[in-house]
Design a protein around this motif. Structure first.
Motif, PDB file in Angstrom:
ATOM      1  N   GLU A 143      54.204  40.670  46.379  1.00 52.52           N
ATOM      2  CA  GLU A 143      54.510  39.242  46.386  1.00 52.52           C
ATOM      3  C   GLU A 143      55.002  38.863  45.000  1.00 52.52           C
ATOM      4  OE1 GLU A 143      52.512  34.904  47.451  1.00 52.52           O
ATOM      5  OE2 GLU A 143      51.282  36.704  47.550  1.00 52.52           O
ATOM      6  N   ASP A 144      56.001  37.991  44.942  1.00 51.37           N
ATOM      7  CA  ASP A 144      56.567  37.565  43.674  1.00 51.37           C
ATOM      8  C   ASP A 144      56.892  36.084  43.759  1.00 51.37           C
ATOM      9  OD1 ASP A 144      57.733  38.258  41.008  1.00 51.37           O
ATOM     10  OD2 ASP A 144      59.580  37.575  41.960  1.00 51.37           O
ATOM     11  N   VAL A 145      56.541  35.348  42.734  1.00 54.38           N
ATOM     12  CA  VAL A 145      56.889  33.938  42.638  1.00 54.38           C
ATOM     13  C   VAL A 145      57.823  33.787  41.446  1.00 54.38           C
ATOM     14  CG1 VAL A 145      56.037  31.596  42.264  1.00 54.38           C
ATOM     15  CG2 VAL A 145      54.704  33.191  43.653  1.00 54.38           C
ATOM     16  N   GLY A 146      58.963  33.161  41.675  1.00 50.24           N
ATOM     17  CA  GLY A 146      59.912  32.980  40.586  1.00 50.24           C
ATOM     18  C   GLY A 146      61.134  32.213  41.034  1.00 50.24           C
ATOM     19  N   TRP A 147      62.072  32.053  40.116  1.00 53.23           N
ATOM     20  CA  TRP A 147      63.303  31.327  40.406  1.00 53.23           C
ATOM     21  C   TRP A 147      64.272  32.228  41.149  1.00 53.23           C
ATOM     22  CZ3 TRP A 147      63.147  26.340  40.104  1.00 53.23           C
ATOM     23  CH2 TRP A 147      62.302  25.731  39.181  1.00 53.23           C
ATOM     24  N   ARG A 148      64.941  31.649  42.146  1.00 61.97           N
ATOM     25  CA  ARG A 148      65.984  32.336  42.898  1.00 61.97           C
ATOM     26  C   ARG A 148      67.211  31.435  42.946  1.00 61.97           C
ATOM     27  NH1 ARG A 148      62.355  35.432  42.267  1.00 61.97           N
ATOM     28  NH2 ARG A 148      61.582  37.000  43.721  1.00 61.97           N
ATOM     29  N   LEU A 149      68.330  32.006  43.374  1.00 66.00           N
ATOM     30  CA  LEU A 149      69.595  31.273  43.399  1.00 66.00           C
ATOM     31  C   LEU A 149      70.091  31.045  44.816  1.00 66.00           C
ATOM     32  CD1 LEU A 149      71.528  33.164  40.586  1.00 66.00           C
ATOM     33  CD2 LEU A 149      70.328  30.979  40.408  1.00 66.00           C
ATOM     34  N   ARG A 150      70.667  29.874  45.029  1.00 68.61           N
ATOM     35  CA  ARG A 150      71.361  29.568  46.273  1.00 68.61           C
ATOM     36  C   ARG A 150      72.847  29.928  46.113  1.00 68.61           C
ATOM     37  NH1 ARG A 150      67.890  24.963  45.766  1.00 68.61           N
ATOM     38  NH2 ARG A 150      66.447  24.870  47.515  1.00 68.61           N
TER      39      ARG A 150
END
Length: 101
Positions: A59-66
């Motif tokens: 599991e990873d929590v972080g910023w992603r891009l659209r």
């Protein structure tokens, strides 16, 4: 779903709503496209695949891009999928948008 190399193998309407890509635009592309430039440079996408393969899931929590380049906070779970002989077949990937939280 991702294939064993981390390329998008299947796409659904939930993923399209969160990320803005249609199925035709994204199937076959590597999932690193959803990571920020900094995360790609540090090898985060590949590290997560390796951990999921080794440990079964990560599991990873972080910023992603659209697609439009905007960022969103995501809670992502990658689960490795193996065949009956133990060979890696790919990964199930679940992304939950957490920006408002």
């Amino acid at each position: 779903m991702l294939d064993a190399e981390g390329n998008v193998a299947t796409w659904n309407t939930g993923a399209e709503q969160i990320k803005g890509y249609s199925e035709e635009e994204v199937v076959g592309r590597h999932y690193r496209e959803f990571f920020t430039e900094d995360a790609v440079e540090e090898g985060r996408p590949e590290t997560l695949l390796a951990i999921a393969e080794r440990e079964g899931a990560v599991e990873d929590v972080g910023w992603r891009l659209r697609k439009d380049g905007s960022r969103f906070r995501a809670d992502v779970t990658l689960t490795a999928l193996f065949d009956d002989e133990g060979a890696l077949r790919g990964f199930a990937k679940v992304t939950r948008e957490m920006t408002d939280q």
